[in-house]
Design a protein around this motif. Structure first.
Motif, PDB file in Angstrom:
ATOM      1  N   ASN A 402       0.842  -1.191   0.000  1.00  0.00           N
ATOM      2  CA  ASN A 402       0.000   0.000   0.000  1.00  0.00           C
ATOM      3  C   ASN A 402       0.883   1.248   0.000  1.00  0.00           C
ATOM      4  N   THR A 403       1.341   1.612  -1.227  1.00  0.00           N
ATOM      5  CA  THR A 403       2.233   2.762  -1.376  1.00  0.00           C
ATOM      6  C   THR A 403       1.688   3.695  -2.455  1.00  0.00           C
ATOM      7  N   SER A 404       2.316   4.845  -2.568  1.00  0.00           N
ATOM      8  CA  SER A 404       1.914   5.794  -3.609  1.00  0.00           C
ATOM      9  C   SER A 404       2.143   5.206  -5.008  1.00  0.00           C
ATOM     10  N   GLU A 405       3.195   4.383  -5.158  1.00  0.00           N
ATOM     11  CA  GLU A 405       3.448   3.745  -6.447  1.00  0.00           C
ATOM     12  C   GLU A 405       2.315   2.792  -6.824  1.00  0.00           C
TER      13      GLU A 405
END
Length: 454
Positions: A402-405
């Motif tokens: 769960n990351t911005s990427e």
């Protein structure tokens, strides 16, 4: 026996009077040889004349062996010339092709400045009026040159025959040969330019596939309702003109031949499939191979599409409907697996006759979709059929941190695929994405996912 017809016409903005003999659309038919025949149907050539901007004021038809000098018999040709004179019109349009000799001899009978136009020249005139894009203009110019070349060659032969009767060898020759060479050189240059534009079209189609679009092309005879069908299927959505320079705000839909000459592409969201639908130039009866060949770059849109919707007018008489479908299939290379036949204008045919038409073409096309674009009937069934026939998508699932990427990848999937579900398992900090996409898009998604680190 061959049927021939000519219509006497004036430009719609002119003030010529009618001849009063055939302005109601009736034919003055003369049967040679005592056989029982039906007068030539002039509906299509009249429609073509209307599309070119002519107002028909009379017609002359005849059924007989073609006369090599006048096409008609001498008496009928003189009748035609007299009607041109009394009508004050200055255009005669022939439904058949005219040879250079026939054009010359008929011109000698008709009043001065009478313009003699055969079927092919009329079609080229319409094409020239409708051409808007650079590609369409080049295609029209190519067709005009290919039409002109054999006529120039024939004219030169006639001129040389006359010259040989009057003088020695040093009259014609080099100058006339240069005319032919010049036309051939111009044909080669235009073909080279069209090849370059075709390369651009290939790149554009490839880029659209990379963006996750399915490509659907509309094909069929002119006036079958392709443009109206495009409007029924399409969404009103804007595109970057640098990438989608053939997209227009709307596609014209009129009961008029050749309203669509160049391709028009619109976006359609069909049951979650991001689709681009392209309306192509309409076919027409009795076009020579060289003319169809001139528009090969336009037909490429159908050759390279994932699916072709072959649109036909089901209200046509069955023999005509069959002929149009067979010719269309031949032009489309008969790739039946990529073709869905759409029988349009069902509202114009009674239920019993509609069943007869569908049954009557069953040996040519399988499982056609019957619609009425004007009444919007059958369009939902057609959408379902389109999705069924498009290349199958694969379903995939990605588990990502769960990351911005990951959020960027998720946004990309919404733009290029059909996202079925997204959830966040409570026992982890991952994001699970389930989606359906073209195999190439799914592979790209996997590659992108592999680059994301926790």
């Amino acid at each position: 026996m061959q049927s021939g017809s000519a219509i006497i016409a004036q430009r719609m903005d002119s003030g010529a009077a009618t001849d009063g003999t055939a302005d109601d659309g009736t034919a003055d038919d003369e049967n040679m040889g005592g056989e029982t025949t039906t007068p030539r149907d002039t509906a299509e050539i009249r429609a073509l004349a209307d599309a070119a901007g002519y107002d028909v004021v009379g017609e002359v038809t005849q059924t007989r062996v073609e006369d090599s000098k006048y096409q008609f018999g001498r008496g009928k040709a003189e009748t035609l010339a007299e009607r041109v004179k009394t009508s004050d019109a200055r255009n005669v349009i022939f439904d058949n092709p005219l040879s250079p000799q026939q054009t010359y001899e008929l011109g000698q009978l008709c009043p001065d400045e009478t313009q003699l136009i055969d079927r092919y020249r009329l079609v080229l005139e319409i094409f020239s009026q409708q051409a808007g894009t650079r590609r369409a203009k080049l295609q029209v110019e190519l067709a005009q040159l290919q039409y002109e070349l054999p006529r120039v060659q024939a004219e030169i032969r006639l001129e040389k025959e006359v010259a040989n009767e009057r003088r020695s060898r040093n009259g014609l020759g080099e100058k006339e040969d240069r005319r032919i060479t010049d036309i051939k050189d111009r044909i080669d240059r235009i073909k080279s330019k069209l090849d370059s534009l075709s390369d651009v079209g290939d790149q554009r189609r490839e880029k659209r596939r990379e963006q996750g679009f399915d490509l659907v092309a509309l094909a069929g005879y002119t006036n079958a309702g392709k443009s109206t069908l495009l409007r029924r299927l399409a969404d009103e959505m804007a595109f970057d003109s640098d990438t989608h320079d053939d997209l227009h705000e709307s596609a014209a839909a009129e009961d008029r031949l050749f309203k669509t000459l160049e391709t028009t592409t619109r976006r359609a969201e069909i049951q979650g499939r991001r689709t681009l639908i392209t309306d192509t130039v309409g076919f027409i009866s009795d076009l020579p191979h060289w003319l169809v060949e001139s528009f090969e770059t336009t037909l490429t849109e159908t050759y390279e599409a994932d699916l072709v919707l072959l649109v036909a007018d089901v209200s046509d008489p069955l023999p005509e409907l069959r002929e149009k479908l067979q010719t269309s299939l031949d032009l489309l290379d008969g790739d039946a697996e990529r073709i869905v036949t759409v029988l349009n204008k069902a509202d114009c045919v009674s239920g019993e006759k509609l069943d007869e038409r569908v049954s009557g073409v069953s040996d040519l096309v399988s499982n056609p979709v019957v619609v009425s674009t004007t009444e919007n009937d059958g369009i939902d069934a057609l959408r379902e059929r389109i999705v069924d026939e498009l290349p199958e998508w694969q379903t995939d699932r990605l588990t990502l941190p769960n990351t911005s990427e990951t959020m960027s990848l998720l946004s990309w999937l919404y733009d290029h695929a059909r996202v079925e579900a997204v959830w966040y398992p409570s026992e982890s900090e991952d994001v699970v994405v389930e989606f359906a996409a073209d195999p190439a898009i799914a592979e790209r998604a996997t590659v992108k996912a592999d680059t994301i680190s926790a």
